[in-house]
Design a protein around this motif. Structure first.
Motif, mmCIF file in Angstrom:
data_model
loop_
_atom_site.group_PDB
_atom_site.id
_atom_site.type_symbol
_atom_site.label_atom_id
_atom_site.label_comp_id
_atom_site.label_asym_id
_atom_site.label_seq_id
_atom_site.Cartn_x
_atom_site.Cartn_y
_atom_site.Cartn_z
ATOM 1 N N CYS A 8 97.518 -29.380 60.971
ATOM 2 C CA CYS A 8 97.324 -30.763 60.525
ATOM 3 C C CYS A 8 97.602 -31.790 61.611
ATOM 4 O O CYS A 8 97.243 -32.958 61.471
ATOM 5 C CB CYS A 8 98.201 -31.044 59.311
ATOM 6 S SG CYS A 8 99.986 -30.927 59.641
ATOM 7 N N THR A 62 94.929 -42.148 57.104
ATOM 8 C CA THR A 62 94.542 -40.890 56.462
ATOM 9 C C THR A 62 93.326 -40.264 57.121
ATOM 10 O O THR A 62 92.894 -39.185 56.716
ATOM 11 C CB THR A 62 94.230 -41.123 54.968
ATOM 12 O OG1 THR A 62 93.180 -42.103 54.845
ATOM 13 C CG2 THR A 62 95.464 -41.631 54.231
ATOM 14 N N LEU A 92 93.621 -36.557 58.462
ATOM 15 C CA LEU A 92 93.598 -35.567 57.383
ATOM 16 C C LEU A 92 92.199 -35.451 56.789
ATOM 17 O O LEU A 92 91.735 -34.349 56.477
ATOM 18 C CB LEU A 92 94.597 -35.951 56.298
ATOM 19 C CG LEU A 92 96.068 -36.002 56.724
ATOM 20 C CD1 LEU A 92 96.926 -36.467 55.563
ATOM 21 C CD2 LEU A 92 96.530 -34.638 57.216
ATOM 22 N N MET A 133 96.580 -28.146 52.706
ATOM 23 C CA MET A 133 95.220 -28.386 53.177
ATOM 24 C C MET A 133 94.264 -27.296 52.698
ATOM 25 O O MET A 133 94.676 -26.161 52.449
ATOM 26 C CB MET A 133 95.208 -28.425 54.706
ATOM 27 C CG MET A 133 96.079 -29.504 55.327
ATOM 28 S SD MET A 133 95.332 -31.136 55.266
ATOM 29 C CE MET A 133 94.033 -30.930 56.451
ATOM 30 N N VAL A 163 96.299 -33.077 49.098
ATOM 31 C CA VAL A 163 96.802 -33.370 50.440
ATOM 32 C C VAL A 163 97.403 -34.771 50.492
ATOM 33 O O VAL A 163 98.495 -34.982 51.034
ATOM 34 C CB VAL A 163 95.666 -33.235 51.485
ATOM 35 C CG1 VAL A 163 96.162 -33.650 52.869
ATOM 36 C CG2 VAL A 163 95.138 -31.813 51.525
#
Length: 259
Positions: free
Chosen positions: A31, A70, A73, A43, A220
């Motif tokens: 990540c 974000t 991600l 994830m 997540v």
């Protein structure tokens, strides 16, 4: 000066992991976050494939100056995601959405001209809205408004403005009031870029597969907010020094001289 670059698929370099202090253990193979707040267990095992192409125009400062972004991600969650750094969209910015596009291009932004995305999906035949291109603007709310205004001369002729419900008359939640809010939002219904994409894909993906895309993305985001909330609850906050205006200081000085 605009910092527009040719569009390319999202990668680790595109994600631009937030700089971390020297000596802090980082999850480089997954990540990209500090190891103590690693999100790899939450994830998807592999990037999620979607019929919707997601394009995110993100402000050049959105990643390097926002530790709560974000986008890194999101880039690891979706296979059909493209990140475009810049302050506006223009014909030279991308070859992915040349007008006229054979697929609908949806600009997800809460503007007065935007239609509710749910209503648009219900009123548009599946054959017409297949394989859409979802376009988002990422940055602070002020930056996003500026990017929206700067991009309109190019995209207004072909992009369909849509939005998710936002109540501009009610203050938004904070992470202590919602398990999905990354930071204090300006209005009720405002979402992080990752949550906005997840909610939109739930509606846009065909044959009910949207829920299967949305769920792991929300998982997540929920874990990320939990880490951040726990960190703030155990952090000793130093009182901020109250800044005084120059006119107040000048007034005090004049009062002392007169006394």
């Amino acid at each position: 000066m605009d910092l527009d670059f040719p569009l390319s698929s999202a990668s680790d370099d595109d994600a631009g992991d937030t700089p971390t202090p020297p000596g802090r253990a980082i999850c480089h193979a997954g990540c990209g976050r500090p190891s103590r707040v690693c999100l790899c267990p939450h994830m998807p095992h592999t990037p999620l494939h979607t019929s919707t192409t997601v394009v995110v125009l993100h402000h050049p400062h959105a990643l390097h100056r926002n530790p709560l972004s974000t986008l890194p991600l999101l880039a690891r969650c979706l296979a059909n995601l493209h990140l475009l750094p810049g302050r506006r969209l223009r014909p030279s910015s991308t070859q992915l959405i040349p007008p006229p596009s054979p697929n609908p291009v949806l600009l997800l932004f809460p503007s007065p001209a935007a239609s509710d995305l749910t209503s648009w999906c219900r009123s548009t035949p599946p054959s017409v809205r297949s394989n859409p291109i979802l376009l988002l603007l990422d940055g602070t709310w002020k930056q996003a408004k500026e990017m929206h205004a700067a991009s309109l001369p190019f995209i207004s002729s072909f992009a369909i403005p849509v939005s998710l419900p936002v109540d501009s008359g009610v203050d938004g939640d904070s992470m202590f009031e919602s398990e999905l809010v990354v930071k204090k939002e300006p209005h009720k219904g405002c979402l992080s870029t990752m949550e906005a994409v997840a909610r939109a894909l739930r509606l846009l993906e065909p044959e009910g597969s949207g829920a299967q895309i949305e769920e792991p993305m929300i998982r997540v985001l929920r874990a990320m907010v939990a880490f951040q909330s726990d960190h703030l609850q155990h952090r000793t906050m130093k009182p901020r020094v109250k800044l005084r205006k120059k006119k107040d200081i000048k007034r005090e000085q004049e009062m002392k001289r007169n006394a």
